[in-house]
Scaffold this active site. Structure first.
Site, PDB file in Angstrom:
ATOM      1  N   ASP A  79      -9.328  -5.394  -4.871  1.00 55.23           N
ATOM      2  CA  ASP A  79      -8.815  -4.324  -4.008  1.00 55.23           C
ATOM      3  C   ASP A  79      -9.697  -3.084  -4.149  1.00 55.23           C
ATOM      4  O   ASP A  79      -9.873  -2.551  -5.241  1.00 55.23           O
ATOM      5  CB  ASP A  79      -7.377  -3.990  -4.406  1.00 55.23           C
ATOM      6  CG  ASP A  79      -6.614  -3.228  -3.334  1.00 55.23           C
ATOM      7  OD1 ASP A  79      -7.238  -2.384  -2.666  1.00 55.23           O
ATOM      8  OD2 ASP A  79      -5.400  -3.459  -3.192  1.00 55.23           O
ATOM      9  N   HIS A 107      -7.439  -5.751  -0.529  1.00 56.57           N
ATOM     10  CA  HIS A 107      -6.206  -5.016  -0.250  1.00 56.57           C
ATOM     11  C   HIS A 107      -5.262  -5.796   0.659  1.00 56.57           C
ATOM     12  O   HIS A 107      -4.066  -5.541   0.674  1.00 56.57           O
ATOM     13  CB  HIS A 107      -6.578  -3.678   0.392  1.00 56.57           C
ATOM     14  CG  HIS A 107      -5.485  -2.668   0.376  1.00 56.57           C
ATOM     15  ND1 HIS A 107      -4.740  -2.380  -0.755  1.00 56.57           N
ATOM     16  CD2 HIS A 107      -4.992  -1.850   1.353  1.00 56.57           C
ATOM     17  CE1 HIS A 107      -3.856  -1.439  -0.477  1.00 56.57           C
ATOM     18  NE2 HIS A 107      -3.970  -1.112   0.795  1.00 56.57           N
ATOM     19  N   SER A 114       0.833  -1.199   0.000  1.00 54.94           N
ATOM     20  CA  SER A 114       0.000   0.000   0.000  1.00 54.94           C
ATOM     21  C   SER A 114       0.873   1.257   0.000  1.00 54.94           C
ATOM     22  O   SER A 114       1.704   1.448  -0.872  1.00 54.94           O
ATOM     23  CB  SER A 114      -0.957  -0.043   1.190  1.00 54.94           C
ATOM     24  OG  SER A 114      -1.973   0.917   1.076  1.00 54.94           O
TER      25      SER A 114
END
Length: 269
Positions: free
Chosen positions: A222, A250, A98
């Site tokens: 995601d 995610h 991320s």
């Protein structure tokens, strides 16, 4: 073993190192708003396979110092460079999830990939987490602004609301509590300032500067860093491979941890 690396007076970065004598080193950078403990299911397995795993709590998160400023990608990349120098890391794999993936990309660009043999990106927030006039694939900036406002007004509720976005399937109360616990270890200001960074900053020009083999792992479901971001990274990063995770959002390192660990191990070698 656990220790701190001093970045500058008043800023100490927490390190959790497992299997220091491992044959190959992986430096893990976590995503927002978590800590190195997000990689629990990698640290359970990879050291036993002979890898030296180094988990970092980025500034403002986990056990690290929580200064009031310094949450842009340049500073976060500078912190990584301090860690690399302090530990004398060479020929290692830099891995980021991320916002941690975005930080890793900025490090590669800003420092010409110093010490890095391979790069691994997991649901990375690049080249832009949010939509732009010439990049329609991200989240609306207004959605991130709402998260920032909620962080300032009621951070516990924000964490409760955001947790389901990280996962493909409905999550249990136990998993929600785990996410909340990791997120609440951070400072409120770091949580908000980092959200401003991934809302406003972009890494389009950084991608072409990456010169090492790169693994891109990304959940097709995601809802934070949408899958087209992975395709954009694949198109711009030379010598990169994209592996979709069909049953993940995610948090692919949790949702498909066996596949995740296998792909990472095969890539690192």
């Amino acid at each position: 073993m656990d220790y701190f690396i001093k970045i500058k007076p008043g800023v100490n970065i927490y390190i959790n190192e497992i299997n220091p004598l491992g044959r190959k080193t992986i430096l893990f950078i976590h995503g927002w708003p978590l800590s190195h403990r997000a990689y629990e299911y990698q640290f359970n397995k990879l050291p036993a396979r002979g890898y030296r795993c180094i988990g970092v709590d980025t500034r403002g998160f986990g056990n690290s110092s929580k200064p009031y400023s310094g949450y842009d990608y340049n500073q976060l990349a500078d912190d990584v460079r301090y860690i690399v120098d302090a530990l004398n890391l060479k020929n290692f794999t830099l891995a980021g999830h991320s916002m941690g993936g975005a930080t890793a990309i900025r490090y590669m660009s800003r420092y010409s990939g110093y010490g890095v043999a391979k790069l691994a990106l997991f649901g990375a927030a690049a080249p832009s987490l949010t939509k732009r006039p010439d990049f329609p694939y991200g989240l609306p900036k207004e959605d991130v602004t709402e998260i920032i406002q909620a962080t300032y007004n009621n951070r516990p509720q924000m964490l409760k609301d955001v947790a389901p976005m990280f996962f493909y399937k409905p999550i249990t109360q136990a998993l929600s509590d785990w996410f909340f616990q990791l997120g609440f270890e951070a400072s409120g200001w770091a949580t908000a300032e980092c959200a401003k960074t991934f809302r406003d900053e972009a890494l389009f020009s950084d991608l072409a500067k990456i010169q090492v083999p790169t693994l891109i792992l990304h959940g097709i479901h995601d809802r934070v860093c949408l899958f087209p971001l992975a395709e954009a990274m694949k198109a711009e990063i030379k010598n990169s491979i994209l592996i979709p995770f069909e049953n993940s959002g995610h948090s692919l390192f949790f949702e498909e941890q066996d596949k995740f660990n296998m792909e990472l191990e095969q890539f690192v070698g």
